[in-house]
Design a protein around this motif. Structure first.
Motif, PDB file in Angstrom:
ATOM      1  N   VAL A  79       0.848  -1.189   0.000  1.00 29.74           N
ATOM      2  CA  VAL A  79       0.000   0.000   0.000  1.00 29.74           C
ATOM      3  C   VAL A  79       0.882   1.237   0.000  1.00 29.74           C
ATOM      4  O   VAL A  79       1.909   1.285   0.684  1.00 29.74           O
ATOM      5  CB  VAL A  79      -0.957   0.006   1.224  1.00 29.74           C
ATOM      6  CG1 VAL A  79      -0.174   0.058   2.530  1.00 29.74           C
ATOM      7  CG2 VAL A  79      -1.928   1.170   1.138  1.00 29.74           C
ATOM      8  N   LYS A  80       0.513   2.213  -0.821  1.00 32.90           N
ATOM      9  CA  LYS A  80       1.247   3.485  -0.864  1.00 32.90           C
ATOM     10  C   LYS A  80       0.520   4.496   0.012  1.00 32.90           C
ATOM     11  O   LYS A  80      -0.657   4.792  -0.193  1.00 32.90           O
ATOM     12  CB  LYS A  80       1.350   4.012  -2.301  1.00 32.90           C
ATOM     13  CG  LYS A  80       2.089   5.350  -2.404  1.00 32.90           C
ATOM     14  CD  LYS A  80       2.417   5.714  -3.839  1.00 32.90           C
ATOM     15  CE  LYS A  80       3.577   4.884  -4.336  1.00 32.90           C
ATOM     16  NZ  LYS A  80       4.048   5.361  -5.674  1.00 32.90           N
ATOM     17  N   LEU A  81       1.244   5.011   0.998  1.00 30.83           N
ATOM     18  CA  LEU A  81       0.697   6.003   1.920  1.00 30.83           C
ATOM     19  C   LEU A  81       1.240   7.360   1.514  1.00 30.83           C
ATOM     20  O   LEU A  81       2.463   7.564   1.500  1.00 30.83           O
ATOM     21  CB  LEU A  81       1.097   5.662   3.351  1.00 30.83           C
ATOM     22  CG  LEU A  81       0.553   6.550   4.464  1.00 30.83           C
ATOM     23  CD1 LEU A  81      -0.964   6.364   4.624  1.00 30.83           C
ATOM     24  CD2 LEU A  81       1.256   6.241   5.785  1.00 30.83           C
ATOM     25  N   SER A  82       0.363   8.309   1.181  1.00 31.94           N
ATOM     26  CA  SER A  82       0.802   9.591   0.617  1.00 31.94           C
ATOM     27  C   SER A  82       0.341  10.782   1.443  1.00 31.94           C
ATOM     28  O   SER A  82      -0.783  10.815   1.949  1.00 31.94           O
ATOM     29  CB  SER A  82       0.259   9.751  -0.809  1.00 31.94           C
ATOM     30  OG  SER A  82       0.671   8.688  -1.628  1.00 31.94           O
ATOM     31  N   ASN A  83       1.224  11.754   1.553  1.00 38.37           N
ATOM     32  CA  ASN A  83       0.878  13.053   2.128  1.00 38.37           C
ATOM     33  C   ASN A  83       0.501  13.946   0.951  1.00 38.37           C
ATOM     34  O   ASN A  83       1.358  14.493   0.267  1.00 38.37           O
ATOM     35  CB  ASN A  83       2.067  13.634   2.891  1.00 38.37           C
ATOM     36  CG  ASN A  83       1.779  15.018   3.463  1.00 38.37           C
ATOM     37  OD1 ASN A  83       0.776  15.639   3.142  1.00 38.37           O
ATOM     38  ND2 ASN A  83       2.661  15.492   4.314  1.00 38.37           N
ATOM     39  N   THR A  84      -0.786  14.067   0.696  1.00 41.26           N
ATOM     40  CA  THR A  84      -1.251  14.848  -0.454  1.00 41.26           C
ATOM     41  C   THR A  84      -1.615  16.279  -0.068  1.00 41.26           C
ATOM     42  O   THR A  84      -2.124  17.037  -0.892  1.00 41.26           O
ATOM     43  CB  THR A  84      -2.476  14.170  -1.101  1.00 41.26           C
ATOM     44  OG1 THR A  84      -3.515  14.035  -0.120  1.00 41.26           O
ATOM     45  CG2 THR A  84      -2.112  12.789  -1.629  1.00 41.26           C
ATOM     46  N   GLY A  85      -1.353  16.658   1.171  1.00 40.27           N
ATOM     47  CA  GLY A  85      -1.595  18.034   1.594  1.00 40.27           C
ATOM     48  C   GLY A  85      -0.402  18.912   1.264  1.00 40.27           C
ATOM     49  O   GLY A  85       0.589  18.464   0.685  1.00 40.27           O
ATOM     50  N   ASN A  86      -0.467  20.174   1.655  1.00 39.38           N
ATOM     51  CA  ASN A  86       0.646  21.089   1.391  1.00 39.38           C
ATOM     52  C   ASN A  86       1.406  21.447   2.666  1.00 39.38           C
ATOM     53  O   ASN A  86       2.160  22.413   2.703  1.00 39.38           O
ATOM     54  CB  ASN A  86       0.159  22.360   0.690  1.00 39.38           C
ATOM     55  CG  ASN A  86      -0.866  23.127   1.511  1.00 39.38           C
ATOM     56  OD1 ASN A  86      -1.031  22.901   2.707  1.00 39.38           O
ATOM     57  ND2 ASN A  86      -1.574  24.046   0.874  1.00 39.38           N
ATOM     58  N   SER A  87       1.212  20.637   3.713  1.00 38.79           N
ATOM     59  CA  SER A  87       1.878  20.890   4.990  1.00 38.79           C
ATOM     60  C   SER A  87       2.637  19.656   5.448  1.00 38.79           C
ATOM     61  O   SER A  87       2.221  18.517   5.192  1.00 38.79           O
ATOM     62  CB  SER A  87       0.855  21.269   6.068  1.00 38.79           C
ATOM     63  OG  SER A  87       0.125  22.414   5.691  1.00 38.79           O
ATOM     64  N   ASP A  88       3.746  19.893   6.142  1.00 32.53           N
ATOM     65  CA  ASP A  88       4.467  18.787   6.763  1.00 32.53           C
ATOM     66  C   ASP A  88       3.643  18.251   7.936  1.00 32.53           C
ATOM     67  O   ASP A  88       2.760  18.944   8.469  1.00 32.53           O
ATOM     68  CB  ASP A  88       5.832  19.253   7.268  1.00 32.53           C
ATOM     69  CG  ASP A  88       6.784  19.595   6.131  1.00 32.53           C
ATOM     70  OD1 ASP A  88       6.505  19.197   4.980  1.00 32.53           O
ATOM     71  OD2 ASP A  88       7.806  20.261   6.398  1.00 32.53           O
ATOM     72  N   ALA A 161       6.719  14.601   5.203  1.00 34.70           N
ATOM     73  CA  ALA A 161       6.963  15.813   4.411  1.00 34.70           C
ATOM     74  C   ALA A 161       5.860  15.979   3.373  1.00 34.70           C
ATOM     75  O   ALA A 161       5.381  14.993   2.795  1.00 34.70           O
ATOM     76  CB  ALA A 161       8.320  15.724   3.724  1.00 34.70           C
ATOM     77  N   ALA A 162       5.460  17.208   3.143  1.00 30.68           N
ATOM     78  CA  ALA A 162       4.393  17.503   2.185  1.00 30.68           C
ATOM     79  C   ALA A 162       4.713  16.933   0.816  1.00 30.68           C
ATOM     80  O   ALA A 162       5.862  16.983   0.357  1.00 30.68           O
ATOM     81  CB  ALA A 162       4.188  19.015   2.085  1.00 30.68           C
ATOM     82  N   THR A 163       3.709  16.346   0.199  1.00 29.58           N
ATOM     83  CA  THR A 163       3.731  15.776  -1.160  1.00 29.58           C
ATOM     84  C   THR A 163       4.541  14.483  -1.277  1.00 29.58           C
ATOM     85  O   THR A 163       4.668  13.936  -2.368  1.00 29.58           O
ATOM     86  CB  THR A 163       4.250  16.778  -2.216  1.00 29.58           C
ATOM     87  OG1 THR A 163       5.666  16.931  -2.087  1.00 29.58           O
ATOM     88  CG2 THR A 163       3.562  18.137  -2.073  1.00 29.58           C
ATOM     89  N   LYS A 164       5.060  13.951  -0.179  1.00 25.34           N
ATOM     90  CA  LYS A 164       5.860  12.729  -0.234  1.00 25.34           C
ATOM     91  C   LYS A 164       4.983  11.495   0.022  1.00 25.34           C
ATOM     92  O   LYS A 164       3.865  11.597   0.525  1.00 25.34           O
ATOM     93  CB  LYS A 164       6.998  12.780   0.784  1.00 25.34           C
ATOM     94  CG  LYS A 164       7.979  13.922   0.562  1.00 25.34           C
ATOM     95  CD  LYS A 164       8.683  13.805  -0.771  1.00 25.34           C
ATOM     96  CE  LYS A 164       9.725  14.906  -0.938  1.00 25.34           C
ATOM     97  NZ  LYS A 164      10.425  14.818  -2.248  1.00 25.34           N
ATOM     98  N   ALA A 165       5.527  10.318  -0.322  1.00 25.80           N
ATOM     99  CA  ALA A 165       4.777   9.074  -0.159  1.00 25.80           C
ATOM    100  C   ALA A 165       5.708   7.951   0.289  1.00 25.80           C
ATOM    101  O   ALA A 165       6.930   8.017   0.098  1.00 25.80           O
ATOM    102  CB  ALA A 165       4.088   8.696  -1.469  1.00 25.80           C
ATOM    103  N   ASP A 166       5.118   6.917   0.882  1.00 22.61           N
ATOM    104  CA  ASP A 166       5.871   5.752   1.341  1.00 22.61           C
ATOM    105  C   ASP A 166       5.325   4.482   0.717  1.00 22.61           C
ATOM    106  O   ASP A 166       4.109   4.330   0.535  1.00 22.61           O
ATOM    107  CB  ASP A 166       5.792   5.638   2.867  1.00 22.61           C
ATOM    108  CG  ASP A 166       6.606   6.724   3.562  1.00 22.61           C
ATOM    109  OD1 ASP A 166       7.841   6.713   3.428  1.00 22.61           O
ATOM    110  OD2 ASP A 166       6.001   7.578   4.232  1.00 22.61           O
ATOM    111  N   ASN A 167       6.229   3.573   0.403  1.00 21.12           N
ATOM    112  CA  ASN A 167       5.874   2.269  -0.153  1.00 21.12           C
ATOM    113  C   ASN A 167       5.869   1.256   0.984  1.00 21.12           C
ATOM    114  O   ASN A 167       6.930   0.782   1.410  1.00 21.12           O
ATOM    115  CB  ASN A 167       6.887   1.864  -1.225  1.00 21.12           C
ATOM    116  CG  ASN A 167       7.015   2.910  -2.316  1.00 21.12           C
ATOM    117  OD1 ASN A 167       6.074   3.162  -3.063  1.00 21.12           O
ATOM    118  ND2 ASN A 167       8.189   3.533  -2.407  1.00 21.12           N
ATOM    119  N   LEU A 168       4.678   0.947   1.479  1.00 16.42           N
ATOM    120  CA  LEU A 168       4.570   0.088   2.660  1.00 16.42           C
ATOM    121  C   LEU A 168       4.250  -1.352   2.283  1.00 16.42           C
ATOM    122  O   LEU A 168       3.492  -1.612   1.348  1.00 16.42           O
ATOM    123  CB  LEU A 168       3.488   0.620   3.597  1.00 16.42           C
ATOM    124  CG  LEU A 168       3.631   2.068   4.076  1.00 16.42           C
ATOM    125  CD1 LEU A 168       2.515   2.403   5.063  1.00 16.42           C
ATOM    126  CD2 LEU A 168       5.001   2.311   4.699  1.00 16.42           C
TER     127      LEU A 168
END
Length: 203
Positions: A79-88, A161-168
């Motif tokens: 599952v890819k977990l993403s920070n799609t907001g504009n804030s850390d 971090a804003a706009t970053k994602a993780d490969n879980l």
């Protein structure tokens, strides 16, 4: 007679003086004064805090049912977990719950289902059951009972971090110690990821 004339004249002069004073005070309000005005405007937009999972597919196999699990088996889901907001973010936590479907699979913390989550700096390769990380691998949630109880803080996330994602990689395992009382049991586990904003700052 002379005294009367002097007295009358004195009263007239006094009256004129009072009227003149009143006129002077009233006239103060009619004079102009120097003024200056300036203005500015400031646009303010609130930031957004959004943690997201993609729809079911290659980047989210978490919703795919698991069947036929036997003691000693494990199942890997990506599952890819993403920070799609504009804030850390300050933290991302995970809470799991089986709700009304709870069974020994989820209530037995020792012999029931166990959960481990790992992260890879690049997308995982291979096939289910043998996924491999060709980048940097780290532990997001150490092995433990699949039901977290209270929400657990996830470690080693790039998505803080804003706009970053993780490969879980989410691994569910049924311990070899599970006995016959587990046969045929079923539970549906819900995963809830919650993000909290970064620490407030002065700008």
């Amino acid at each position: 007679m002379g005294i009367t004339l002097k007295t009358t004249t004195g009263k007239i002069i006094a009256s004129v003086a009072l009227v003149g004073t009143a006129a002077s005070v009233a006239g103060l309000g009619t004079f102009g004064a120097f003024t200056s005005t300036t203005s500015a405007s400031q646009a303010v937009t609130a930031g957004t805090v959004t943690i997201a999972l993609p729809a079911a597919g290659v980047d989210n196999t978490l919703n795919v049912p698991v069947t036929g699990l036997l003691p000693g088996d494990k199942v890997e889901k990506l599952v890819k977990l993403s920070n799609t907001g504009n804030s850390d973010l300050n933290t991302v936590t995970l809470a799991t719950d089986a709700g009304a479907t709870a069974s020994l699979l989820t209530t037995d913390g020792t012999n029931g289902l166990q959960l481990t989550i790992e992260n890879c700096s690049v997308p995982w390769t291979g096939t289910a059951g043998a996924y491999a990380c060709t980048g940097t691998q780290s532990t997001v949630l150490a092995n433990g009972p699949i039901i977290t109880g209270t929400a657990k803080t996830l470690a080693n996330l790039t998505a803080l971090a804003a706009t970053k994602a993780d490969n879980l990689k989410v691994t569910t395992a049924l311990p070899a110690s599970a006995d016959n009382t587990f046969q045929g049991l079923t539970s549906t586990i819900g995963f809830t990821f919650t993000a909290t904003q970064r620490t407030a700052v002065s700008k």
